[in-house]
Design a protein around this motif. Sequence first.
Motif, PDB file in Angstrom:
ATOM      1  N   GLY A  66      40.957  62.167  71.997  1.00 23.45           N
ATOM      2  CA  GLY A  66      41.281  60.897  71.356  1.00 23.45           C
ATOM      3  C   GLY A  66      42.639  60.320  71.702  1.00 23.45           C
ATOM      4  N   LYS A  67      43.285  60.817  72.759  1.00 29.90           N
ATOM      5  CA  LYS A  67      44.635  60.347  73.090  1.00 29.90           C
ATOM      6  C   LYS A  67      44.640  59.174  74.071  1.00 29.90           C
ATOM      7  CE  LYS A  67      46.727  64.570  71.621  1.00 29.90           C
ATOM      8  NZ  LYS A  67      45.507  65.067  71.018  1.00 29.90           N
ATOM      9  N   VAL A  68      43.576  59.019  74.821  1.00 29.84           N
ATOM     10  CA  VAL A  68      43.426  57.868  75.716  1.00 29.84           C
ATOM     11  C   VAL A  68      41.996  57.362  75.614  1.00 29.84           C
ATOM     12  CG1 VAL A  68      45.159  58.723  77.370  1.00 29.84           C
ATOM     13  CG2 VAL A  68      42.742  59.161  77.798  1.00 29.84           C
ATOM     14  N   ARG A  69      41.797  56.154  76.125  1.00 34.12           N
ATOM     15  CA  ARG A  69      40.431  55.622  76.199  1.00 34.12           C
ATOM     16  C   ARG A  69      40.293  54.843  77.492  1.00 34.12           C
ATOM     17  NH1 ARG A  69      41.882  51.622  71.480  1.00 34.12           N
ATOM     18  NH2 ARG A  69      43.047  50.135  72.714  1.00 34.12           N
ATOM     19  N   ARG A  70      39.081  54.851  77.993  1.00 28.68           N
ATOM     20  CA  ARG A  70      38.760  54.051  79.168  1.00 28.68           C
ATOM     21  C   ARG A  70      38.367  52.658  78.680  1.00 28.68           C
ATOM     22  NH1 ARG A  70      37.010  59.329  80.723  1.00 28.68           N
ATOM     23  NH2 ARG A  70      37.370  59.764  82.931  1.00 28.68           N
ATOM     24  N   VAL A  71      38.928  51.641  79.319  1.00 29.41           N
ATOM     25  CA  VAL A  71      38.604  50.257  78.948  1.00 29.41           C
ATOM     26  C   VAL A  71      38.264  49.480  80.212  1.00 29.41           C
ATOM     27  CG1 VAL A  71      40.020  50.234  76.846  1.00 29.41           C
ATOM     28  CG2 VAL A  71      41.041  49.577  79.016  1.00 29.41           C
ATOM     29  N   PRO A  72      37.293  48.579  80.115  1.00 34.83           N
ATOM     30  CA  PRO A  72      36.978  47.771  81.297  1.00 34.83           C
ATOM     31  C   PRO A  72      38.083  46.764  81.586  1.00 34.83           C
ATOM     32  CG  PRO A  72      35.582  47.168  79.434  1.00 34.83           C
ATOM     33  CD  PRO A  72      36.423  48.317  78.993  1.00 34.83           C
ATOM     34  N   ASP A  73      38.301  46.511  82.856  1.00 36.50           N
ATOM     35  CA  ASP A  73      39.261  45.494  83.270  1.00 36.50           C
ATOM     36  C   ASP A  73      38.696  44.131  82.882  1.00 36.50           C
ATOM     37  OD1 ASP A  73      40.382  43.409  85.072  1.00 36.50           O
ATOM     38  OD2 ASP A  73      41.468  45.109  85.934  1.00 36.50           O
ATOM     39  N   PRO A  74      39.468  43.291  82.215  1.00 40.10           N
ATOM     40  CA  PRO A  74      38.938  42.003  81.770  1.00 40.10           C
ATOM     41  C   PRO A  74      38.521  41.081  82.913  1.00 40.10           C
ATOM     42  CG  PRO A  74      41.259  42.240  81.133  1.00 40.10           C
ATOM     43  CD  PRO A  74      40.845  43.506  81.802  1.00 40.10           C
ATOM     44  N   SER A  75      39.129  41.240  84.093  1.00 39.60           N
ATOM     45  CA  SER A  75      38.783  40.360  85.211  1.00 39.60           C
ATOM     46  C   SER A  75      37.738  40.951  86.144  1.00 39.60           C
ATOM     47  CB  SER A  75      40.040  39.993  85.998  1.00 39.60           C
ATOM     48  OG  SER A  75      40.605  41.149  86.564  1.00 39.60           O
ATOM     49  N   ASN A  76      37.477  42.249  86.043  1.00 39.57           N
ATOM     50  CA  ASN A  76      36.475  42.896  86.898  1.00 39.57           C
ATOM     51  C   ASN A  76      35.908  44.084  86.129  1.00 39.57           C
ATOM     52  OD1 ASN A  76      34.978  44.295  88.791  1.00 39.57           O
ATOM     53  ND2 ASN A  76      36.542  44.202  90.386  1.00 39.57           N
ATOM     54  N   ARG A  77      34.773  43.903  85.527  1.00 39.04           N
ATOM     55  CA  ARG A  77      34.208  44.921  84.640  1.00 39.04           C
ATOM     56  C   ARG A  77      33.830  46.219  85.357  1.00 39.04           C
ATOM     57  NH1 ARG A  77      33.663  43.758  79.627  1.00 39.04           N
ATOM     58  NH2 ARG A  77      31.866  45.063  79.196  1.00 39.04           N
ATOM     59  N   ARG A  78      33.805  46.193  86.683  1.00 38.03           N
ATOM     60  CA  ARG A  78      33.532  47.433  87.423  1.00 38.03           C
ATOM     61  C   ARG A  78      34.761  48.338  87.471  1.00 38.03           C
ATOM     62  NH1 ARG A  78      31.530  45.034  92.885  1.00 38.03           N
ATOM     63  NH2 ARG A  78      33.153  43.615  92.243  1.00 38.03           N
ATOM     64  N   VAL A  79      35.927  47.764  87.218  1.00 41.99           N
ATOM     65  CA  VAL A  79      37.184  48.519  87.245  1.00 41.99           C
ATOM     66  C   VAL A  79      37.465  49.061  85.849  1.00 41.99           C
ATOM     67  CG1 VAL A  79      39.683  48.353  87.606  1.00 41.99           C
ATOM     68  CG2 VAL A  79      38.110  47.150  89.143  1.00 41.99           C
ATOM     69  N   ILE A  80      37.794  50.340  85.795  1.00 44.54           N
ATOM     70  CA  ILE A  80      38.119  50.984  84.512  1.00 44.54           C
ATOM     71  C   ILE A  80      39.617  51.231  84.460  1.00 44.54           C
ATOM     72  CG2 ILE A  80      37.782  53.059  83.093  1.00 44.54           C
ATOM     73  CD1 ILE A  80      35.339  51.232  83.246  1.00 44.54           C
ATOM     74  N   ARG A  81      40.184  50.927  83.317  1.00 47.09           N
ATOM     75  CA  ARG A  81      41.608  51.146  83.092  1.00 47.09           C
ATOM     76  C   ARG A  81      41.777  52.192  81.988  1.00 47.09           C
ATOM     77  NH1 ARG A  81      44.942  47.797  85.772  1.00 47.09           N
ATOM     78  NH2 ARG A  81      43.921  46.102  86.879  1.00 47.09           N
ATOM     79  N   ILE A  82      42.942  52.816  81.950  1.00 48.44           N
ATOM     80  CA  ILE A  82      43.209  53.880  80.986  1.00 48.44           C
ATOM     81  C   ILE A  82      44.273  53.391  80.008  1.00 48.44           C
ATOM     82  CG2 ILE A  82      43.868  56.290  80.683  1.00 48.44           C
ATOM     83  CD1 ILE A  82      41.283  55.741  82.365  1.00 48.44           C
ATOM     84  N   ASP A  83      43.937  53.459  78.724  1.00 51.72           N
ATOM     85  CA  ASP A  83      44.817  52.949  77.679  1.00 51.72           C
ATOM     86  C   ASP A  83      45.168  54.063  76.698  1.00 51.72           C
ATOM     87  OD1 ASP A  83      46.255  51.056  76.281  1.00 51.72           O
ATOM     88  OD2 ASP A  83      44.514  50.189  75.280  1.00 51.72           O
ATOM     89  N   LEU A  84      46.406  54.060  76.234  1.00 51.91           N
ATOM     90  CA  LEU A  84      46.827  54.997  75.191  1.00 51.91           C
ATOM     91  C   LEU A  84      46.245  54.556  73.851  1.00 51.91           C
ATOM     92  CD1 LEU A  84      50.631  55.504  75.904  1.00 51.91           C
ATOM     93  CD2 LEU A  84      48.911  57.299  75.782  1.00 51.91           C
ATOM     94  N   THR A  85      45.797  55.510  73.072  1.00 50.24           N
ATOM     95  CA  THR A  85      45.329  55.231  71.717  1.00 50.24           C
ATOM     96  C   THR A  85      46.500  55.453  70.757  1.00 50.24           C
ATOM     97  OG1 THR A  85      44.719  57.523  71.331  1.00 50.24           O
ATOM     98  CG2 THR A  85      43.002  56.083  72.290  1.00 50.24           C
ATOM     99  N   PRO A  86      46.357  55.077  69.498  1.00 52.84           N
ATOM    100  CA  PRO A  86      47.413  55.398  68.525  1.00 52.84           C
ATOM    101  C   PRO A  86      47.697  56.907  68.473  1.00 52.84           C
ATOM    102  CG  PRO A  86      45.955  53.747  67.612  1.00 52.84           C
ATOM    103  CD  PRO A  86      45.331  54.204  68.913  1.00 52.84           C
ATOM    104  N   GLU A  87      46.641  57.729  68.595  1.00 47.89           N
ATOM    105  CA  GLU A  87      46.839  59.188  68.611  1.00 47.89           C
ATOM    106  C   GLU A  87      47.641  59.604  69.845  1.00 47.89           C
ATOM    107  OE1 GLU A  87      43.878  57.679  68.264  1.00 47.89           O
ATOM    108  OE2 GLU A  87      43.191  58.230  66.264  1.00 47.89           O
ATOM    109  N   GLY A  88      47.409  58.922  70.956  1.00 47.52           N
ATOM    110  CA  GLY A  88      48.162  59.207  72.173  1.00 47.52           C
ATOM    111  C   GLY A  88      49.625  58.843  72.027  1.00 47.52           C
ATOM    112  N   ARG A  89      49.894  57.724  71.352  1.00 44.84           N
ATOM    113  CA  ARG A  89      51.286  57.317  71.122  1.00 44.84           C
ATOM    114  C   ARG A  89      52.005  58.307  70.198  1.00 44.84           C
ATOM    115  NH1 ARG A  89      51.606  52.802  73.767  1.00 44.84           N
ATOM    116  NH2 ARG A  89      49.876  51.347  73.819  1.00 44.84           N
TER     117      ARG A  89
END
Length: 155
Positions: A81-104
């Motif tokens: 639960g420390k990170v999550r994969r999120v789709p890129d808003p401009s290209n849904r085939r691209v996955i980005r990695i985001d910190l969650t509150p637990e990660g922070r």
Amino acid sequence: MTTSDPDGPLAEQLLRLTRRVHRIQKRHLQQRALGITPAQSRLLRTLAHYDSPPRMADLAERLEVVPRAVTTLVDALEASGKVRRVPDPSNRRVIRIDLTPEGREALRELHAARRSAAEEILAPLTDKQREVLGGLLDTLVDGGPGGADAGQMLS
């Protein structure tokens, strides 16, 4: 006839120091019971430096590892639960990695663990010795005269 290695004893001291630093940092990390490996810690710290969620390829390049290594680290951090994969808003085939509150929160704990480890490691030194050590470490990290740019030009 063998030639003597004038830097041999210094190299041995440096290796002993790096092993000691690693053991102390690992102990301080384990005392906080975060369940995060040193490699996962490095990935979380790297993520925190981005203004927006990076791609896995960006992380691999910044960490200087193969993309598969990042995938393994992200899988484990996502499961906890420390990170999550999120789709890129401009290209849904691209996955980005985001910190969650637990990660922070984990990053805050990691910072505190690193700080307490550094305090333990530096405790025997005077303020002047710490200043000298800081300058020497900067020289080693930045590649000597000319700084980091000069070291990058050589590689």
